[in-house]
Design a protein around this motif. Structure first.
Motif, mmCIF file in Angstrom:
data_model
loop_
_atom_site.group_PDB
_atom_site.id
_atom_site.type_symbol
_atom_site.label_atom_id
_atom_site.label_comp_id
_atom_site.label_asym_id
_atom_site.label_seq_id
_atom_site.Cartn_x
_atom_site.Cartn_y
_atom_site.Cartn_z
ATOM 1 N N LYS A 15 6.025 -15.796 4.496
ATOM 2 C CA LYS A 15 5.243 -15.732 3.291
ATOM 3 C C LYS A 15 5.950 -15.897 2.141
ATOM 4 N N ALA A 16 7.230 -15.889 2.086
ATOM 5 C CA ALA A 16 7.921 -16.111 0.873
ATOM 6 C C ALA A 16 8.037 -17.617 0.631
ATOM 7 N N MET A 17 8.184 -18.578 1.518
ATOM 8 C CA MET A 17 8.060 -19.984 1.328
ATOM 9 C C MET A 17 6.569 -20.354 0.924
ATOM 10 N N ALA A 18 5.441 -19.526 1.446
ATOM 11 C CA ALA A 18 4.352 -19.942 0.953
ATOM 12 C C ALA A 18 4.053 -19.758 -0.217
ATOM 13 N N GLY A 19 4.573 -18.232 -0.618
ATOM 14 C CA GLY A 19 4.115 -18.015 -2.037
ATOM 15 C C GLY A 19 5.120 -19.031 -3.075
ATOM 16 N N LEU A 20 6.066 -19.347 -2.729
ATOM 17 C CA LEU A 20 6.656 -20.329 -3.650
ATOM 18 C C LEU A 20 6.039 -21.714 -3.712
ATOM 19 N N ALA A 21 5.580 -22.245 -2.635
ATOM 20 C CA ALA A 21 4.567 -23.442 -2.495
ATOM 21 C C ALA A 21 3.567 -23.292 -3.440
ATOM 22 N N LEU A 22 2.774 -21.923 -3.462
ATOM 23 C CA LEU A 22 1.592 -22.086 -4.161
ATOM 24 C C LEU A 22 2.044 -21.785 -5.489
ATOM 25 N N LEU A 23 2.889 -21.189 -5.998
ATOM 26 C CA LEU A 23 3.216 -20.793 -7.369
ATOM 27 C C LEU A 23 3.567 -22.538 -7.816
ATOM 28 N N LEU A 24 4.052 -23.133 -7.202
ATOM 29 C CA LEU A 24 4.824 -24.524 -7.600
ATOM 30 C C LEU A 24 3.212 -25.234 -7.796
ATOM 31 N N SER A 25 2.469 -25.028 -6.829
ATOM 32 C CA SER A 25 1.209 -25.863 -7.052
ATOM 33 C C SER A 25 0.395 -25.581 -8.184
ATOM 34 N N TRP A 26 0.553 -24.116 -8.376
ATOM 35 C CA TRP A 26 -0.037 -23.485 -9.624
ATOM 36 C C TRP A 26 0.412 -24.329 -11.068
ATOM 37 N N LYS A 27 1.726 -24.705 -11.030
ATOM 38 C CA LYS A 27 2.324 -25.352 -12.007
ATOM 39 C C LYS A 27 1.650 -26.790 -12.393
ATOM 40 N N ARG A 28 1.259 -27.414 -11.273
ATOM 41 C CA ARG A 28 0.777 -28.543 -11.274
ATOM 42 C C ARG A 28 -0.794 -28.611 -11.756
ATOM 43 N N TYR A 29 -1.628 -27.698 -10.699
ATOM 44 C CA TYR A 29 -3.074 -27.714 -11.123
ATOM 45 C C TYR A 29 -3.656 -26.739 -11.979
ATOM 46 N N ARG A 30 -2.562 -25.739 -12.424
ATOM 47 C CA ARG A 30 -3.251 -24.628 -13.348
ATOM 48 C C ARG A 30 -4.443 -23.938 -12.892
ATOM 49 N N ARG A 31 -4.714 -23.824 -11.764
ATOM 50 C CA ARG A 31 -5.629 -22.968 -11.318
ATOM 51 C C ARG A 31 -5.429 -21.615 -11.107
ATOM 52 N N GLY A 32 -6.044 -20.628 -11.831
ATOM 53 C CA GLY A 32 -5.507 -19.222 -11.539
ATOM 54 C C GLY A 32 -5.388 -18.653 -10.166
ATOM 55 N N SER A 33 -6.348 -19.037 -9.465
ATOM 56 C CA SER A 33 -6.362 -18.494 -7.913
ATOM 57 C C SER A 33 -4.765 -18.920 -7.386
ATOM 58 N N LEU A 34 -4.296 -19.874 -7.663
ATOM 59 C CA LEU A 34 -2.893 -20.559 -7.072
ATOM 60 C C LEU A 34 -1.981 -19.440 -7.450
#
Length: 354
Positions: A15-34
């Protein structure tokens, strides 16, 4: 006990790795859901860490925060995809959830020899986790297989969390319970990542740019629009319209008062804006001119005053300018008076489609 610790540590790491991966994806896509979903996995990992550290009070608090973030992420994702949660389902949830929570609490207090409020709090969160899974089932329309599986897994995980107050004190079952939870967590992570990496979520545009694609806002008559449809048949256009007979490559949202997958009510202008913003932002990141079509302005005018529709279009025009996209307004100019058309052109700096 070793199996129990191994299962907890695996779930925490996952879960920690998944959380970090999604937050990194948010930095790129800027989708609030991420952002919400990344925080959900991190908070969920902290709940496991607090249990490993013996901080019983912190465990349900982090878990409660995680469930709140999950629900927020699902709502944001549905909003980004312009998917409305059925009012009938929402009404049913509002009528039943309080009673289910009360019934679950009473049942636990009667069935357990030594009721533990900490365990009870964890179990109650399972009820809302299950409801979050029901909400996720709405994703089965834009993400048919993955959305259905994800919703089902989250529902099962929620039901599994509800047995926590009853079975956590049972020493022989605890390792089994955490193993089941770890497997369900793994499936959740895999399915969430599959959605994030999907072409639909990222709006990857691979088709060559047709000649009709130009940056700006354009008014096109219904007759001329037929040529646009043909020219853009292989281009991933985002369309909001009164009909659905458009090319397969297009993402079409029907403007209607009838509830349905991807349908948008005529007064839900904010959903059109949010979906358009998300689409244009990703197209811009891929260095592509995103094309948005709105066919049915006359219909929107039936449910909104001209000023509201004009403000809505002005917002869309701002996003078009910001992300270098193209907005095609299919409009029979006879439906508007001369003053309205003049105001429309001035506010939107509209060009005329050829």
């Amino acid at each position: 006990m070793n199996l129990l610790l191994a299962g907890q540590f695996f779930s925490f790491s996952l879960k920690a790795m998944a959380g970090l991966a999604l937050l990194l994806s948010w930095k790129r896509y800027r989708r609030g859901s991420l952002l919400y979903l990344g925080a959900f996995f991190l908070s969920s990992s902290l709940a496991i860490l607090s249990e490993l550290g013996g901080f019983e009070t912190a465990t349900p608090l982090f878990q409660g925060l995680a469930v709140s973030l999950l629900a927020g992420g699902i709502v944001a994702l549905l909003d980004e995809e312009a998917i409305g949660f059925p009012m009938r389902s929402l009404r049913l949830a509002a009528l039943t959830l309080p009673f289910v929570v009360a019934g679950y609490t009473v049942f636990y207090s009667q069935a357990s020899a030594t009721p533990n409020p900490i365990y009870l709090a964890y179990g109650l969160e399972g009820i809302f986790y299950t409801f979050a899974g029901i909400m996720l089932l709405c994703l089965r329309h834009p993400y048919p297989r993955t959305g259905t599986l994800l919703g089902a897994v989250v529902i099962i995980h929620g039901l599994h969390k509800m047995d926590y107050p009853f079975l956590r004190p049972v020493s022989w079952f605890a390792p089994i319970g955490f193993t089941i939870g770890a497997i369900l967590s793994l499936l959740e992570v895999v399915l969430f990542i599959r959605i994030v990496l999907s072409e639909r979520f990222r709006n990857i545009v691979e088709a060559e740019k047709p000649e009709v694609v130009k940056k700006g806002v354009f008014i096109v008559s219904p007759d001329r629009f037929k040529a646009y449809v043909e020219a853009l048949s292989d281009f991933p256009v985002l369309a909001f319209a009164r009909r659905s007979d458009f090319p397969e490559r297009w993402e079409v949202h029907l403007l209607t008062t009838v509830e349905g997958p991807g349908n948008i009510g005529p007064t839900q202008l904010h959903r059109i804006i949010e979906r358009t913003r998300s689409y244009l932002a990703e197209a811009h990141r891929e260095n592509v001119t995103g094309v948005v079509v709105i066919e049915g302005l006359e219909y929107l005018m039936m449910y909104n005053d001209f000023r509201s529709v004009l403000k809505f279009l002005a917002t869309l025009s701002d996003y078009i300018a910001l992300y270098g996209g193209m907005l095609v307004l299919v409009l029979d100019e006879k439906s508007f008076d001369e003053r309205q058309l003049k105001t429309l052109r001035q506010v939107l700096n509209v060009g005329e489609g050829k």
